[in-house]
Enzyme design. Structure first.
Site, PDB file in Angstrom:
ATOM      1  N   HIS A   1      79.084  24.258 -27.039  1.00 53.80           N
ATOM      2  CA  HIS A   1      78.935  25.464 -26.621  1.00 53.80           C
ATOM      3  C   HIS A   1      77.581  26.067 -26.917  1.00 53.80           C
ATOM      4  O   HIS A   1      76.697  25.434 -27.529  1.00 53.80           O
ATOM      5  CB  HIS A   1      79.656  26.604 -27.937  1.00 53.80           C
TER       6      HIS A   1
ATOM      7  N   ASP B   1      76.691  34.974 -39.828  1.00 51.92           N
ATOM      8  CA  ASP B   1      77.378  34.063 -40.618  1.00 51.92           C
ATOM      9  C   ASP B   1      78.696  33.919 -39.825  1.00 51.92           C
ATOM     10  O   ASP B   1      79.428  34.723 -39.874  1.00 51.92           O
ATOM     11  CB  ASP B   1      77.255  34.198 -42.055  1.00 51.92           C
ATOM     12  N   ASN B   2      79.122  32.564 -39.767  1.00 50.23           N
ATOM     13  CA  ASN B   2      80.429  32.089 -39.189  1.00 50.23           C
ATOM     14  C   ASN B   2      81.004  31.098 -40.098  1.00 50.23           C
ATOM     15  O   ASN B   2      80.246  30.357 -40.603  1.00 50.23           O
ATOM     16  CB  ASN B   2      80.452  31.654 -37.763  1.00 50.23           C
TER      17      ASN B   2
ATOM     18  N   TYR C   1      78.207  28.159 -40.315  1.00 53.90           N
ATOM     19  CA  TYR C   1      76.896  28.238 -39.751  1.00 53.90           C
ATOM     20  C   TYR C   1      76.473  29.559 -39.662  1.00 53.90           C
ATOM     21  O   TYR C   1      77.036  30.742 -39.765  1.00 53.90           O
ATOM     22  CB  TYR C   1      76.965  27.680 -38.307  1.00 53.90           C
TER      23      TYR C   1
ATOM     24  N   LYS D   1      89.244  26.250 -23.166  1.00 53.09           N
ATOM     25  CA  LYS D   1      87.765  26.592 -22.798  1.00 53.09           C
ATOM     26  C   LYS D   1      87.020  25.259 -22.647  1.00 53.09           C
ATOM     27  O   LYS D   1      86.436  24.836 -21.886  1.00 53.09           O
ATOM     28  CB  LYS D   1      87.215  27.581 -23.753  1.00 53.09           C
ATOM     29  N   ASP D   2      87.113  24.496 -23.773  1.00 54.58           N
ATOM     30  CA  ASP D   2      86.556  23.273 -23.778  1.00 54.58           C
ATOM     31  C   ASP D   2      86.940  22.214 -22.977  1.00 54.58           C
ATOM     32  O   ASP D   2      86.507  21.282 -22.408  1.00 54.58           O
ATOM     33  CB  ASP D   2      86.596  22.710 -25.276  1.00 54.58           C
TER      34      ASP D   2
ATOM     35  N   ARG E   1      85.159  20.860 -31.287  1.00 54.64           N
ATOM     36  CA  ARG E   1      84.723  22.300 -30.819  1.00 54.64           C
ATOM     37  C   ARG E   1      83.543  21.933 -29.953  1.00 54.64           C
ATOM     38  O   ARG E   1      82.359  21.510 -30.508  1.00 54.64           O
ATOM     39  CB  ARG E   1      84.737  23.066 -32.094  1.00 54.64           C
TER      40      ARG E   1
ATOM     41  N   GLU F   1      78.545  33.263 -23.203  1.00 52.58           N
ATOM     42  CA  GLU F   1      79.028  32.240 -23.641  1.00 52.58           C
ATOM     43  C   GLU F   1      79.275  31.110 -22.583  1.00 52.58           C
ATOM     44  O   GLU F   1      79.682  31.372 -21.302  1.00 52.58           O
ATOM     45  CB  GLU F   1      80.395  32.412 -24.321  1.00 52.58           C
TER      46      GLU F   1
ATOM     47  N   GLU G   1      70.859  26.195 -53.076  1.00 51.91           N
ATOM     48  CA  GLU G   1      70.530  27.357 -52.157  1.00 51.91           C
ATOM     49  C   GLU G   1      70.854  26.804 -50.633  1.00 51.91           C
ATOM     50  O   GLU G   1      70.437  25.805 -50.346  1.00 51.91           O
ATOM     51  CB  GLU G   1      69.037  27.820 -52.288  1.00 51.91           C
TER      52      GLU G   1
ATOM     53  N   LYS H   1      71.357  27.436 -34.609  1.00 49.40           N
ATOM     54  CA  LYS H   1      72.424  27.493 -35.724  1.00 49.40           C
ATOM     55  C   LYS H   1      71.984  26.431 -36.765  1.00 49.40           C
ATOM     56  O   LYS H   1      71.541  25.526 -36.581  1.00 49.40           O
ATOM     57  CB  LYS H   1      73.719  26.927 -34.840  1.00 49.40           C
TER      58      LYS H   1
ATOM     59  N   HIS I   1      75.948  22.814 -28.820  1.00 50.06           N
ATOM     60  CA  HIS I   1      76.349  22.468 -29.818  1.00 50.06           C
ATOM     61  C   HIS I   1      77.974  22.144 -29.944  1.00 50.06           C
ATOM     62  O   HIS I   1      78.785  23.201 -29.372  1.00 50.06           O
ATOM     63  CB  HIS I   1      76.257  23.634 -31.205  1.00 50.06           C
TER      64      HIS I   1
END
Length: 188
Positions: A60, A46-47, A129, A165-166, A57, A140, A28, A69, A116
């Protein structure tokens, strides 16, 4: 399910029970009542992301509309990091890092108020996630992954592959206090 506390209260490593045999396995990945008993809120989105080796990445966060998350790796391996960015928190600027792998199913709970990010250490990684709030692009925020004040021990193998962006993210100390979540507000 085995629930492991980390050095920062509220950041959890979860090890769901895995039932396996010669055919494969079953586990599960979310059950509302069981996760609520651990203090996790309902999750609303959900992503899924696939990334190549060396992709980093993050870090964020959303503010306002902070997201908790629940992250896991379905295939491959990543080094995953949660950084406490709640200005009034006793753990402000501290991080927890954990290796997540499809070979050893584990989940990492990152509460609201944490930045994260993750770094892919396998050829590819399929990263899933669940979030406690919806994505709000206007809320953001990115914190520099290599901020020297954070001293995150990323297991880099060469220069990481970053988004613009990062690459252009601010250091945590450069973000105005009103731009960051509050520890006291999160305790509510």
């Amino acid at each position: 399910m085995n629930c492991l506390e980390t050095a920062i209260p509220g950041v959890l490593i979860l090890e769901p029970k895995v039932f396996g045999d010669a055919r494969g396995f079953f586990m599960e990945t979310w059950q509302s009542r069981r996760y609520a008993e651990l203090g996790l809120p309902d999750l609303v989105q959900d992503n899924l992301a696939r990334s190549a080796r060396g992709v980093l990445r993050g870090l964020h966060v959303q503010h306002p509309h902070a997201q908790g998350k629940l992250v896991q790796v379905l295939e491959g391996q990543v080094f995953d990091v949660a950084v406490d960015i709640r200005r009034d928190s006793p753990w402000y600027g501290q991080s927890v890092g954990v290796t997540l792998s499809g070979e050893r199913p584990r989940q990492f709970w990152i509460p609201p108020g944490f930045a994260h990010g993750y770094y892919v250490t396998s050829d590819t990684a399929l990263f899933a996630y669940k979030c406690s709030d919806y994505y709000h692009p206007e809320a953001e925020l990115a914190v520099r992954w290599d901020d020297p004040d954070l001293a995150i021990a990323w297991p880099l193998a060469g220069a990481p592959r970053l988004s613009d962006k990062d690459r252009d993210a601010a250091r945590l100390a450069e973000i105005p206090a009103e731009g960051l979540p509050s520890y006291e507000a999160a305790r509510g």
